[in-house]
Motif scaffolding. Structure first.
Motif, mmCIF file in Angstrom:
data_model
loop_
_atom_site.group_PDB
_atom_site.id
_atom_site.type_symbol
_atom_site.label_atom_id
_atom_site.label_comp_id
_atom_site.label_asym_id
_atom_site.label_seq_id
_atom_site.Cartn_x
_atom_site.Cartn_y
_atom_site.Cartn_z
ATOM 1 N N ARG A 1 110.930 -32.229 -63.803
ATOM 2 C CA ARG A 1 109.801 -32.755 -64.580
ATOM 3 C C ARG A 1 108.597 -32.902 -63.657
ATOM 4 O O ARG A 1 108.720 -33.331 -62.527
ATOM 5 N N TYR A 2 107.443 -32.512 -64.183
ATOM 6 C CA TYR A 2 106.187 -32.679 -63.462
ATOM 7 C C TYR A 2 105.110 -32.872 -64.509
ATOM 8 O O TYR A 2 104.711 -31.917 -65.186
ATOM 9 N N ILE A 40 104.379 -38.026 -62.726
ATOM 10 C CA ILE A 40 105.831 -38.124 -62.589
ATOM 11 C C ILE A 40 106.348 -36.794 -62.057
ATOM 12 O O ILE A 40 105.990 -35.729 -62.573
ATOM 13 N N ARG A 41 107.153 -36.856 -61.017
ATOM 14 C CA ARG A 41 107.739 -35.639 -60.442
ATOM 15 C C ARG A 41 109.214 -35.919 -60.164
ATOM 16 O O ARG A 41 109.563 -36.892 -59.492
ATOM 17 N N GLU A 42 110.070 -35.057 -60.709
ATOM 18 C CA GLU A 42 111.509 -35.195 -60.537
ATOM 19 C C GLU A 42 112.065 -34.003 -59.772
ATOM 20 O O GLU A 42 111.824 -32.846 -60.144
ATOM 21 N N ASN A 97 110.043 -45.508 -57.505
ATOM 22 C CA ASN A 97 110.907 -44.438 -57.006
ATOM 23 C C ASN A 97 112.328 -44.712 -57.493
ATOM 24 O O ASN A 97 112.795 -45.854 -57.451
ATOM 25 N N ASP A 128 118.030 -42.761 -61.693
ATOM 26 C CA ASP A 128 117.622 -43.944 -62.446
ATOM 27 C C ASP A 128 117.971 -45.261 -61.762
ATOM 28 O O ASP A 128 117.854 -46.332 -62.376
ATOM 29 N N ARG A 170 113.302 -39.268 -58.659
ATOM 30 C CA ARG A 170 112.145 -39.388 -59.563
ATOM 31 C C ARG A 170 111.088 -40.269 -58.912
ATOM 32 O O ARG A 170 111.380 -41.383 -58.486
ATOM 33 N N GLU A 192 107.307 -41.867 -59.580
ATOM 34 C CA GLU A 192 106.218 -42.154 -60.496
ATOM 35 C C GLU A 192 105.079 -42.768 -59.687
ATOM 36 O O GLU A 192 105.250 -43.799 -59.051
#
Length: 323
Positions: free
Chosen positions: A235-236, A255-257, A291, A295, A313, A315
């Motif tokens: 995700r970006y 957000i970068r995962e 961070n 999760d 992840r 944020e």
């Protein structure tokens, strides 16, 4: 070599005279431009989240005294240097201070030492912004410098409320990862910083998902990242709603995962996870960053071992709102 060529063509005396004239020209522009700041004393204090060890809520205090012909920037009241690497050499502190005042000068002001001649900087020895050996300083350049900028602009906002914007994300979100010689003898390493929101201000809302102030790094395209490293970007995206509300809202973070396709070591050096970017003139603060690994919340500064299939992840913070 170009400077040597120029000096040989003009001669040493003419070259030296030209340098003096350029610096005097820069000084005259700076002195005239900085007169927009009313004579007076302006103070501000902000805090780093932590140093990655026992130090938390580390204060950076600044007092700006403005007179008719110079400014004094004093960091008395700043916390002492700490065990972690957020300590900042005075040279980096000076660069951050000069950057702030350079933002108030016209674009045509020359890049010379003369434009900084009206600005005097002082800081206690062995404090966070004047680190002395053997203090660790790696994050002073990338993180503490950002908070110094926040302090300078926070103080100047008292003098120039119709010019200075709210706080930007206040961190570079440093992420390093890699491994040295896995089971197949493969080694790799990768490092990047992530953008966030800039502060809203009198001239308009903040910008979303960009580097702010002195970061000077570019986005790494997902295609290039996945082609060269055992990583997949899951995700970006823009972190909608993370900018502070206001007449001119702060920009949103992102957000970068990262999904790890093999085991690796990862290190995070991030800020604004506990103290949000502040708003101005009634604007709301931006959201703090976070961070997570699968999760599970992570500290702002940490080193960890990750396994294939795990997802990191990040944020990033939003900017503060204005008005």
């Amino acid at each position: 070599q170009r400077i040597e060529d120029l000096a040989s063509k003009t001669g040493a005396c003419v070259f030296q005279q030209a340098l003096q004239q350029t610096n005097q020209y820069g000084f005259d522009i700076a002195l005239k431009s900085l007169k927009v700041i009313p004579v007076g004393r302006y103070q501000f204090e902000d805090r780093l989240d932590d140093d990655g060890f026992a130090g938390r809520d580390l204060a950076i205090a600044v007092t700006i005294d403005v007179s008719e012909d110079h400014l004094t920037v004093d960091f008395s009241g700043t916390d002492n240097q700490v065990k972690g690497n957020v300590n900042c050499p005075l040279s980096v502190t000076a660069a951050a201070v000069f950057y702030c005042f350079r933002c108030l000068l016209p674009e045509y002001a020359p890049a010379c030492s003369g434009i900084f001649k009206p600005i005097h900087i002082s800081a206690p020895d062995a404090c966070l912004v004047n680190a002395q050996r053997p203090a660790a300083t790696a994050a002073g350049n990338v993180e503490t410098s950002q908070r110094i900028v926040d302090c300078i602009f926070g103080a100047l906002a008292q003098a120039l409320p119709d010019i200075i914007p709210a706080a930007s994300q206040g961190t570079m979100n440093n992420i390093a990862m890699g491994i040295h010689h896995d089971d197949q003898g493969v080694s790799w390493d990768y490092y990047e910083t992530l953008g966030g929101g800039t502060g809203g201000g009198p001239l308009g809302p903040g910008i979303s998902a960009v580097q702010s102030h002195m970061t000077n790094t570019l986005n790494t395209p997902i295609e290039s990242l996945e082609m060269h490293f055992p990583l997949r970007i899951k995700r970006y995206q823009i972190r909608r709603g993370s900018g502070g509300e206001g007449r001119d809202s702060g920009g949103d973070g992102l957000i970068r995962e990262y999904e790890f396709l093999s085991s690796a070591e990862a290190t995070l050096i991030t800020e604004r996870r506990r103290h949000s970017p502040w708003g101005l003139s009634g604007g709301r603060p931006g959201q703090a960053g976070s961070n997570m690994l699968d999760d599970v919340p992570l500290p702002g500064k940490c080193q960890l071992t990750v396994e294939a299939g795990q997802i990191l992840r990040v944020e990033t913070p939003g900017g503060g709102g204005w008005g």
